[in-house]
Design an enzyme around this catalytic site. Structure first.
Site, PDB file in Angstrom:
ATOM      1  N   ARG A 164       0.849  -1.200   0.000  1.00 23.37           N
ATOM      2  CA  ARG A 164       0.000   0.000   0.000  1.00 23.37           C
ATOM      3  C   ARG A 164       0.879   1.242   0.000  1.00 23.37           C
ATOM      4  NH1 ARG A 164      -1.645   1.868   4.670  1.00 23.37           N
ATOM      5  NH2 ARG A 164      -2.300  -0.137   5.528  1.00 23.37           N
ATOM      6  N   TYR A 198     -15.529  16.333 -16.020  1.00 21.15           N
ATOM      7  CA  TYR A 198     -16.067  14.973 -16.044  1.00 21.15           C
ATOM      8  C   TYR A 198     -17.177  14.834 -14.990  1.00 21.15           C
ATOM      9  CZ  TYR A 198     -16.364  10.043 -14.893  1.00 21.15           C
ATOM     10  OH  TYR A 198     -16.833   8.793 -14.599  1.00 21.15           O
ATOM     11  N   ASP A 215      -6.569  18.366 -14.637  1.00 20.13           N
ATOM     12  CA  ASP A 215      -6.900  17.018 -15.107  1.00 20.13           C
ATOM     13  C   ASP A 215      -6.450  16.948 -16.569  1.00 20.13           C
ATOM     14  OD1 ASP A 215      -8.094  14.718 -16.137  1.00 20.13           O
ATOM     15  OD2 ASP A 215      -9.852  14.897 -14.842  1.00 20.13           O
ATOM     16  N   LYS A 234      -7.694   5.887 -19.453  1.00 21.27           N
ATOM     17  CA  LYS A 234      -7.968   6.414 -20.788  1.00 21.27           C
ATOM     18  C   LYS A 234      -6.734   6.282 -21.689  1.00 21.27           C
ATOM     19  CE  LYS A 234     -11.994   7.251 -19.063  1.00 21.27           C
ATOM     20  NZ  LYS A 234     -11.923   7.579 -17.686  1.00 21.27           N
TER      21      LYS A 234
HETATM   22  C1  LIG Z   1     -11.423  13.725 -17.609  1.00 20.59           C
HETATM   23  C2  LIG Z   1     -11.640  12.594 -16.655  1.00 20.59           C
HETATM   24  N1  LIG Z   1     -11.126  12.658 -15.419  1.00 20.59           N
HETATM   25  C3  LIG Z   1     -11.295  11.666 -14.524  1.00 20.59           C
HETATM   26  C4  LIG Z   1     -12.041  10.554 -14.827  1.00 20.59           C
HETATM   27  C5  LIG Z   1     -12.247   9.480 -13.795  1.00 20.59           C
HETATM   28  O1  LIG Z   1     -11.422   8.401 -14.054  1.00 20.59           O
HETATM   29  P1  LIG Z   1     -11.757   6.861 -13.679  1.00 20.59           P
HETATM   30  O2  LIG Z   1     -12.950   6.470 -14.498  1.00 20.59           O
HETATM   31  O3  LIG Z   1     -10.504   6.154 -14.046  1.00 20.59           O
HETATM   32  O4  LIG Z   1     -12.060   6.809 -12.227  1.00 20.59           O
HETATM   33  C6  LIG Z   1     -12.594  10.435 -16.104  1.00 20.59           C
HETATM   34  C7  LIG Z   1     -13.395   9.229 -16.460  1.00 20.59           C
HETATM   35  O5  LIG Z   1     -14.080   9.210 -17.459  1.00 20.59           O
HETATM   36  C8  LIG Z   1     -12.399  11.481 -17.050  1.00 20.59           C
HETATM   37  O6  LIG Z   1     -12.916  11.432 -18.279  1.00 20.59           O
END
Ligand SMILES: Cc1ncc(COP(=O)(O)O)c(C=O)c1O
Length: 380
Positions: A46, A98, A170, A195
């Site tokens: 961890r 998101y 992000d 992604k």
């Molecule tokens: C821009 C963005 N940030 C964060 C996330 C969250 O990621 P996760 O689905 O891996 O938890 C997503 C998921 O679609 C996303 O598109």
């Protein structure tokens, strides 16, 4: 080292123990101590794990940051770093981030005393007017999900510095191949490695990159305290994906440009959202701050829900699925899928309409992608 080389060699590869070219998967929860009080560098997975460490160092180097941290999901990464704040602190976030980010902030963290303002970060005045005495963080997503809005990072960082705010970016959509936010002095970069970094839709994962010793120490503490880390096998899958990130991103973009241009001229398409189009309101800023425009294209169809459902039922090469950034092309309906957690009136206010479709343009032959869109838009 340049990005293409970092993607393959960073993090101390080949493996020091036996020279394995593929990073070994240290599938262990715990590590034998050399002596009382003396480890070989690892004690418990961890806290830290050698496979995870290679991924963390690779992502940190790709982003040009101080240290990297790998999480179980993108949301685990976000949930962890939002804990850098304390009850009573205020965050200004983009309004079309998101859907899961919005949900975490509005429906979870608000219950713990954090305050949030969601707004379109398209001009200095709007952002500055939202700053309160307790504002601590600017949360940026550019290009945004799903509207591909562009934030001027230089402007955002300038505001943040003047008001002593932490900036978080992000960078899931652009990836460090197209955008390196730390070059603009952003404090923390966050990723859903699910992604483009993984790129094959075979894992969920997240990452954070820090820019100072203080942030590194605090994020390491939170990761360990909250237990939000990624598993060794998942780290290995992301590492394997990253090796081809540069070639994939180049092709994603080529295909996305062709798709955006095709959709732009189609009579049943109302609007196309792609920062690479000269007509996109953020095009000039994107051109200045990014090395390319990415592989995501959103568009609105004429004809309401019936047209949207018809299109999503007819696609054959594109799959109707959540997520993005993989080699296979995907289409989704933000209003009922990725952004369903946003209340309808809020969604409509920020421009995520019922007619909006989001495409993750994959690496298939572009003629097959265009043919598929063509038949799905024009049923015989
Ligand atoms: C821009 C963005 N940030 C964060 C996330 C969250 O990621 P996760 O689905 O891996 O938890 C997503 C998921 O679609 C996303 O598109």
């Amino acid at each position: 080292m340049r990005l293409e080389t970092i993607a393959i060699h960073a993090g101390g590869r080949p493996d020091r123990a036996f020279g394995a070219i593929s990073v070994p998967i240290y599938q262990t929860s715990t590590f034998a101590f050399e002596d009382v009080g003396k480890t070989r560098g690892y004690d418990y997975s961890r806290t830290a794990n050698p496979t995870r460490k290679v991924l963390e160092d690779t992502i940190a180097q790709l982003e040009g940051g101080k240290a990297g941290f790998a999480f179980a999901t993108g949301m685990a990464a976000e949930a962890t770093i939002i804990h850098l704040l304390e009850a009573g602190d205020h965050v200004i976030s983009g309004d079309d981030v998101y859907g899961g980010t919005y949900r975490l902030f509005r429906n979870v963290m608000r219950n713990f005393g954090l305050e949030f303002t969601f707004l379109r970060m398209d001009n200095r005045q709007t952002v500055e007017q939202a700053i309160r005495p307790n504002t601590r963080m600017l949360w940026l997503e550019t290009p945004s999900n799903p509207l591909l809005n562009i934030v001027d990072i230089e402007m955002a960082v300038d505001i943040a510095k003047k008001h002593n705010l932490m900036t978080v970016m992000d960078n899931t959509f652009a990836t460090p191949y197209f955008l390196r936010p730390i070059e603009y002095e952003v404090d923390l970069v966050v990723h859903s490695t699910t992604k483009y970094l993984n790129g094959h839709c075979d894992v969920v994962g997240g990452a954070v990159v820090t820019t100072s010793d203080e942030l590194t120490e605090r994020v390491q503490f939170l990761l360990n305290a909250m237990g939000t880390c990624a598993s060794p096998f998942d780290c290995w899958l992301v590492l394997r994906g990253i090796e081809t990130l540069p070639v994939r991103m180049k092709r994603h973009e080529e295909n996305a440009i062709a798709v955006a241009n095709y959709l732009k001229g189609h009579p049943v398409v109302k609007r196309v959202f792609y920062p690479g189009l000269a007509s996109h309101p953020g095009h000039e800023i994107a051109k200045r701050q990014m090395r390319g425009f990415g592989g995501m294209v959103s568009f609105e169809l004429k004809g309401g829900s019936e047209a949207v459902n018809g299109f999503l039922r007819r696609i054959k090469v594109f799959s109707l699925a959540e997520s993005l950034g993989g080699v296979a092309s995907l289409a989704e309906h933000p209003a009922t899928m990725s952004h369903a957690s946003m209340p309808k009136d809020y969604r409509e206010r920020v421009g995520i309409t019922e007619e909006l479709i989001r495409l993750s343009v994959g690496l298939e032959n572009i003629d097959d992608l265009i043919d598929d869109l063509h038949q799905a838009l024009q049923p015989s």
